[in-house]
Structures are given as C-alpha cells and as structure tokens.
Design an enzyme around this catalytic site. Sequence first.
Site, PDB file in Angstrom:
ATOM      1  N   GLY A 128     -24.748   2.836  -3.119  1.00  0.00           N
ATOM      2  CA  GLY A 128     -23.772   3.657  -3.862  1.00  0.00           C
ATOM      3  C   GLY A 128     -23.295   2.857  -5.052  1.00  0.00           C
ATOM      4  CE  LYS A 174      -4.398   1.079   0.354  1.00  0.00           C
ATOM      5  NZ  LYS A 174      -5.517   0.362  -0.297  1.00  0.00           N
ATOM      6  CE1 TYR A 232     -28.595   1.710  -9.959  1.00  0.00           C
ATOM      7  CE2 TYR A 232     -26.575   0.990 -11.053  1.00  0.00           C
ATOM      8  CZ  TYR A 232     -27.888   1.433 -11.123  1.00  0.00           C
ATOM      9  OH  TYR A 232     -28.482   1.606 -12.349  1.00  0.00           O
ATOM     10  N   GLY A 268     -26.586   0.837   1.947  1.00  0.00           N
ATOM     11  CA  GLY A 268     -25.788   1.599   0.991  1.00  0.00           C
ATOM     12  C   GLY A 268     -26.109   1.196  -0.433  1.00  0.00           C
TER      13      GLY A 268
END
Length: 359
Positions: free
Chosen positions: A182, A83, A186, A180
Amino acid sequence: MSDFKHFEYMAKHRYEQVVYFYDKTTGLKGITCIHNTTLGPALGGTRLWNYASEEDAVIDALRLARGMTYKAAAAGLNLGGGKTVLIGDPETVKSEGYFRALGRYVQSLNGRYITAEDVNTSTKDMDFVAMETDYVVGLEGKSGNPSPMTALGAFHGIRAALQYKFGNEEFSKYTFAVQGAGQTGYYLIKKLVEAKAKKIYFSEINPKHIERMKREHPDVEFVEPKNYFGLNVDVIVPCALGGVLNDESIPQIKAKVIAGTANNVLLDEDIHGTMIKEKGILYAPDFVINAGGLINVYHELKEYNVGRATRDIEKIYDRLLEIFKIADTENIHTQQAAKVFAKKRIETINNVQDNYIKR
Ligand code: NAD
C-alpha cells in the site's frame, strides 16, 4: 454500568489528563487524552470511529495516547503522547463545522496537545481544524504525505537489524518478503530495489496494488497471502495490518529478521515478543522502526526542512542498535527493550530539567 475504573487506570499508567467534549451544534463528541508531557507537548492524531460504546472510545484514547508517549520518546523527539478519538460514523458526521469545533477544543488546551490526521480523518479535515488552532500538523503543503518518510525510516531500521543479526548490511546478500504494498510498503519496496536486494517477494490483497507492483517492478515476485509467513527468506517486512505476529504465524517463520512499518504487529506484546525471541529471530520494535512519519511531522513544528527531517530519520539506525543491545544485555525481548529505552529517556530528561534555568 461499566466497571472500568478510570482513575485507577490513569494512576496505574500515570496519565495526566482526559478531556471530554461535546459540541451542541454539530454533534461532535470526543475525548482527548494526554498521557505524558515530560518531553514536550503531547502529539497524536485524531481518530474518528463508530465505537460500540463510550467506554471502548475512552479505552482506545488512553491506549493510543500512551503508545504515542513511547513512540515520541524513543524517536528522540521533544514531544509527549496524546490522542483524540471522535465517536461517530465517518460516512455521515464530517463537515466544516464539525472539524472547526474540534479545532476550538484543541486550541482550548493551549498547546499542551497537538493533533494531526489519523484513521478516518484527512488532511482536508485538518485544514478546517487549522482555521481554529495552530496546534495541528500534517497539513497539505507542509511536511506532506508521511508514508515515504515512514518507509525511509523502516529502510534504515532494516539496515540496523541486518547489521546486528548478520554483521553485514549489504542488501544484495539478503532476501525479503514484504506484506502489503500500500502506501508504506510500496515506498519501502522501491528502497529495497534501489539497494539491490537479492530477491524481493510481496504479498497483497488489493488487485490495484498487485497490478501496480507488477507493472513498476516486474522482478518483485507476488506471493499469495496464505503462503507469506512460511517463505524461505531472510527478512519478513510487515507493512499491512496489526496483530499478524501470533500463535499461528510465528511457528511458520523461517526468516531471521522481522522489520517493517506496520503498527501493533505483535498480537500480544509479551507472549509473541517472547516467542519470537525464543526462535532466535531479531524483531525491530514497531513503534521505533516506523517513527519516520512522526519525526517528519515533528519538523513541521519548527520551520520544515526536508534535509533536517531526513537526517533525523536516519537516526532510527543507531537507536535500534542500542535497543537490540539492551535486549541482549538484559535478556528481554526487543519490544520490552524499546520501552526500557523510551522510559529511560523520559526519566533522564525529567531529571535534567529539575533545576531552574532562566532562558
Ligand atoms: P495502506 O493501507 O496504504 O497499506 C496496507 C496494504 O496492506 C494495503 O495495500 C492492503 O491491501 C494490504 N493488506 C491488507 N491485508 C493484507 C494481507 N492480509 N496480506 C497482504 N496485504 C494486505 O497502509 P500504510 O499507510 O502503508 O500502513 C501500513 C501499516 O504501517 C499500518 O499498520 C500503519 O498503521 C503503519 N504505519 C503507517 C505509517 C504511514 O506513514 N502511513 C506510519 C506509521 C505506521
């Protein structure tokens, strides 16, 4: 002076490398952490955040890189965990030079680390990174938006959880509550509708997303966020924030399965993983069920082929069944079992590779 013991922490969790970089022209300030590269190059996105302290940034990089090792290993990918975190205000620091400078630092690791977008970095930013390095994925025009693939993986994960818990994965028998709607929520709701789920509820706080859902799927019923966890449904599908499974929410849950796309949903992995297990709820470990986007982006490293990526994402189903079995056999919670599963794969491949074979 901070008393965070970097090398003690690295030794405890077996990190390989931490790199600090600073670009004098653009002010780019960042840290790349490589946790483990037994399986392949470390892959993990670049997060841009206005950290309160440099120590917070290092700890975040270390923690997130380790998470990527488990996620890639459990997803069956030949990737390690890494990362990058950048310290700065996302509103002011971004420029072509800033991300090209980042690209050069990524290139300097010579393929030990591959980056991608993450919180506050976009595909547009990664286009600048790609001007300086080949070690970047998730670019526009290649594997594309990962969210539909993350949702697809979660859909297969829900199938596995239904099969394991109820011995049947006929969606028309079950009720779902999605938190959620989003990006991933979705697409996942779309899959649940297509699979003819018996009843779907959704909870949202963004009026635009509520409106979109009501327009496109009038049968999917809105529920106020405060009533979400207490709903009388079979499956809770978290697709919003982290930390939502905690002392307050878990006692309210009536569902028998929790499976969704959200990351770090257990506020405390051990405490809340155990609480869920003791309630007899089957929890699909987040980093296993939400790996569809990562699997998709992995295919970009070879020649991207949507069919191959899709087939690989489907394997989340079998992987979860195996993890659920480990949890039951060893009497541990499923998040812990997922780590056992991931570590076992790293260890096995490490041993498989201990003899020299010329290719
Ligand atoms: P998103 O921001 O597009 O969607 C999250 C939605 O949750 C938003 O619409 C937001 O309004 C809603 N929300 C926030 N708080 C809420 C609350 N209290 N109650 C109800 N709704 C609430 O994010 P996303 O890309 O869909 O990601 C969702 C989760 O999945 C995150 O935890 C993310 O880390 C994880 N994830 C995403 C991907 C991916 O491919 N996008 C991959 C792996 C994991």
